[in-house]
Write a protein that holds these residues in place. Structure first.
Motif, mmCIF file in Angstrom:
data_model
loop_
_atom_site.group_PDB
_atom_site.id
_atom_site.type_symbol
_atom_site.label_atom_id
_atom_site.label_comp_id
_atom_site.label_asym_id
_atom_site.label_seq_id
_atom_site.Cartn_x
_atom_site.Cartn_y
_atom_site.Cartn_z
ATOM 1 N N ASP A 1 0.818 -1.208 0.000
ATOM 2 C CA ASP A 1 0.000 0.000 0.000
ATOM 3 C C ASP A 1 0.857 1.265 0.000
ATOM 4 O OD1 ASP A 1 -2.409 -1.377 -0.070
ATOM 5 O OD2 ASP A 1 -2.666 -1.343 2.108
ATOM 6 N N GLU A 2 1.933 1.274 0.760
ATOM 7 C CA GLU A 2 2.837 2.429 0.773
ATOM 8 C C GLU A 2 3.459 2.649 -0.608
ATOM 9 O OE1 GLU A 2 4.725 2.804 5.196
ATOM 10 O OE2 GLU A 2 5.261 0.989 4.047
ATOM 11 N N ILE A 3 3.844 1.565 -1.261
ATOM 12 C CA ILE A 3 4.421 1.662 -2.602
ATOM 13 C C ILE A 3 3.381 2.193 -3.583
ATOM 14 C CG2 ILE A 3 5.370 0.312 -4.525
ATOM 15 C CD1 ILE A 3 6.592 -1.517 -2.253
ATOM 16 N N SER A 4 2.169 1.697 -3.495
ATOM 17 C CA SER A 4 1.094 2.148 -4.367
ATOM 18 C C SER A 4 0.812 3.641 -4.162
ATOM 19 C CB SER A 4 -0.165 1.325 -4.085
ATOM 20 O OG SER A 4 -1.211 1.739 -4.919
ATOM 21 N N GLU A 5 0.749 4.086 -2.915
ATOM 22 C CA GLU A 5 0.506 5.499 -2.619
ATOM 23 C C GLU A 5 1.644 6.374 -3.133
ATOM 24 O OE1 GLU A 5 -0.207 5.828 1.596
ATOM 25 O OE2 GLU A 5 -1.868 4.391 1.484
ATOM 26 N N PHE A 6 2.876 5.929 -2.943
ATOM 27 C CA PHE A 6 4.039 6.664 -3.422
ATOM 28 C C PHE A 6 3.970 6.854 -4.939
ATOM 29 C CE2 PHE A 6 8.318 6.284 -5.310
ATOM 30 C CZ PHE A 6 8.881 7.480 -4.863
ATOM 31 N N LEU A 7 3.722 5.775 -5.657
ATOM 32 C CA LEU A 7 3.678 5.848 -7.113
ATOM 33 C C LEU A 7 2.524 6.707 -7.608
ATOM 34 C CD1 LEU A 7 4.571 2.177 -8.042
ATOM 35 C CD2 LEU A 7 6.039 4.198 -8.239
ATOM 36 N N SER A 8 1.384 6.633 -6.954
ATOM 37 C CA SER A 8 0.238 7.430 -7.400
ATOM 38 C C SER A 8 0.511 8.923 -7.251
ATOM 39 C CB SER A 8 -1.037 7.025 -6.672
ATOM 40 O OG SER A 8 -0.998 7.420 -5.322
ATOM 41 N N ARG A 9 1.311 9.324 -6.259
ATOM 42 C CA ARG A 9 1.685 10.742 -6.107
ATOM 43 C C ARG A 9 2.470 11.252 -7.308
ATOM 44 N NH1 ARG A 9 3.668 10.389 -0.034
ATOM 45 N NH2 ARG A 9 5.053 9.007 -1.122
ATOM 46 N N TYR A 10 3.158 10.346 -7.993
ATOM 47 C CA TYR A 10 3.973 10.720 -9.141
ATOM 48 C C TYR A 10 3.306 10.386 -10.473
ATOM 49 C CZ TYR A 10 7.647 11.867 -5.891
ATOM 50 O OH TYR A 10 8.374 12.457 -4.883
ATOM 51 N N GLY A 11 2.016 10.080 -10.434
ATOM 52 C CA GLY A 11 1.251 9.897 -11.660
ATOM 53 C C GLY A 11 1.262 8.508 -12.256
ATOM 54 N N PHE A 12 1.750 7.526 -11.522
ATOM 55 C CA PHE A 12 1.754 6.154 -12.022
ATOM 56 C C PHE A 12 0.365 5.540 -11.859
ATOM 57 C CE2 PHE A 12 6.212 6.752 -11.622
ATOM 58 C CZ PHE A 12 6.855 5.755 -12.338
ATOM 59 N N PRO A 13 -0.034 4.708 -12.807
ATOM 60 C CA PRO A 13 -1.285 3.962 -12.626
ATOM 61 C C PRO A 13 -1.054 2.838 -11.610
ATOM 62 C CG PRO A 13 -0.203 3.237 -14.619
ATOM 63 C CD PRO A 13 0.609 4.380 -14.081
ATOM 64 N N PRO A 14 -2.123 2.234 -11.119
ATOM 65 C CA PRO A 14 -1.949 1.110 -10.204
ATOM 66 C C PRO A 14 -1.204 -0.041 -10.888
ATOM 67 C CG PRO A 14 -4.226 1.859 -10.207
ATOM 68 C CD PRO A 14 -3.521 2.577 -11.330
ATOM 69 N N PHE A 15 -0.341 -0.705 -10.148
ATOM 70 C CA PHE A 15 0.348 -1.869 -10.690
ATOM 71 C C PHE A 15 -0.552 -3.081 -10.548
ATOM 72 C CE2 PHE A 15 1.997 -0.944 -6.414
ATOM 73 C CZ PHE A 15 1.641 -2.097 -5.723
ATOM 74 N N ASP A 16 -0.306 -4.081 -11.382
ATOM 75 C CA ASP A 16 -1.132 -5.288 -11.377
ATOM 76 C C ASP A 16 -0.517 -6.419 -10.560
ATOM 77 O OD1 ASP A 16 -3.341 -4.546 -13.278
ATOM 78 O OD2 ASP A 16 -1.580 -4.104 -14.508
ATOM 79 N N LYS A 17 0.794 -6.378 -10.392
ATOM 80 C CA LYS A 17 1.477 -7.439 -9.660
ATOM 81 C C LYS A 17 2.693 -6.828 -8.985
ATOM 82 C CE LYS A 17 3.930 -11.773 -10.505
ATOM 83 N NZ LYS A 17 4.485 -12.623 -11.557
ATOM 84 N N ILE A 18 2.998 -7.324 -7.780
ATOM 85 C CA ILE A 18 4.187 -6.874 -7.067
ATOM 86 C C ILE A 18 4.921 -8.095 -6.532
ATOM 87 C CG2 ILE A 18 2.906 -6.520 -4.926
ATOM 88 C CD1 ILE A 18 4.863 -4.155 -4.354
ATOM 89 N N GLU A 19 6.229 -8.064 -6.683
ATOM 90 C CA GLU A 19 7.074 -9.136 -6.151
ATOM 91 C C GLU A 19 8.184 -8.476 -5.342
ATOM 92 O OE1 GLU A 19 10.218 -12.477 -7.792
ATOM 93 O OE2 GLU A 19 8.714 -11.668 -9.163
ATOM 94 N N HIS A 20 8.280 -8.828 -4.074
ATOM 95 C CA HIS A 20 9.337 -8.292 -3.218
ATOM 96 C C HIS A 20 10.610 -9.100 -3.460
ATOM 97 C CE1 HIS A 20 6.890 -5.527 -0.769
ATOM 98 N NE2 HIS A 20 5.918 -6.319 -1.200
ATOM 99 N N VAL A 21 11.694 -8.392 -3.750
ATOM 100 C CA VAL A 21 12.966 -9.021 -4.078
ATOM 101 C C VAL A 21 13.960 -8.695 -2.969
ATOM 102 C CG1 VAL A 21 14.807 -9.175 -5.789
ATOM 103 C CG2 VAL A 21 12.464 -8.653 -6.527
ATOM 104 N N PRO A 22 14.395 -9.698 -2.222
ATOM 105 C CA PRO A 22 15.375 -9.404 -1.179
ATOM 106 C C PRO A 22 16.664 -8.890 -1.814
ATOM 107 C CG PRO A 22 14.876 -11.758 -1.260
ATOM 108 C CD PRO A 22 14.067 -11.094 -2.319
ATOM 109 N N GLY A 23 17.223 -7.857 -1.241
ATOM 110 C CA GLY A 23 18.439 -7.278 -1.790
ATOM 111 C C GLY A 23 19.671 -7.818 -1.115
ATOM 112 N N ALA A 24 20.798 -7.534 -1.724
ATOM 113 C CA ALA A 24 22.077 -7.896 -1.124
ATOM 114 C C ALA A 24 22.334 -6.907 0.007
ATOM 115 C CB ALA A 24 23.182 -7.830 -2.163
ATOM 116 N N GLY A 25 22.314 -7.384 1.220
ATOM 117 C CA GLY A 25 22.486 -6.495 2.363
ATOM 118 C C GLY A 25 21.216 -5.702 2.602
ATOM 119 N N PRO A 26 21.362 -4.398 2.811
ATOM 120 C CA PRO A 26 20.199 -3.581 3.187
ATOM 121 C C PRO A 26 19.473 -2.940 2.009
ATOM 122 C CG PRO A 26 22.176 -2.291 3.425
ATOM 123 C CD PRO A 26 22.607 -3.666 2.944
#
Length: 84
Positions: free
Chosen positions: A16-41
């Motif tokens: 939801d935070e990601i969706s709200e962030f993107l909508s502030r910048y004019g992005f349409p809603p995304f259809d799928k989200i996949e969380h990708v663990p990063g190397a370190g932080p």
């Protein structure tokens, strides 16, 4: 269909935070989200937009590239189309 990888997000950031962030910048809603663990932080999310093509996403991407959000400078990369 187009995919966008947003890196260096804060661990624990909700969909939801990601969706709200993107909508502030004019992005349409995304259809799928996949969380990708990063190397370190540096975790990332891979977003799929079914109704956007790569060129449309290329216009939107600079709006969030290097934006300071939640104590981090995020990066956004358009992923190549799979072709399958």
């Amino acid at each position: 269909m187009a995919d966008l990888l947003i890196g260096n997000i804060e661990d624990g950031t909700t969909d939801d935070e990601i969706s709200e962030f993107l909508s502030r910048y004019g992005f349409p809603p995304f259809d799928k989200i996949e969380h990708v663990p990063g190397a370190g932080p540096r975790p990332a999310v891979l977003l799929t937009f079914n109704d956007l093509d790569t060129e449309a996403l290329r216009i939107l991407q600079p709006r969030i590239q290097n934006v300071f959000w939640k104590d981090r400078t995020i990066n956004a990369m358009i992923m190549r189309e799979h072709g399958y």
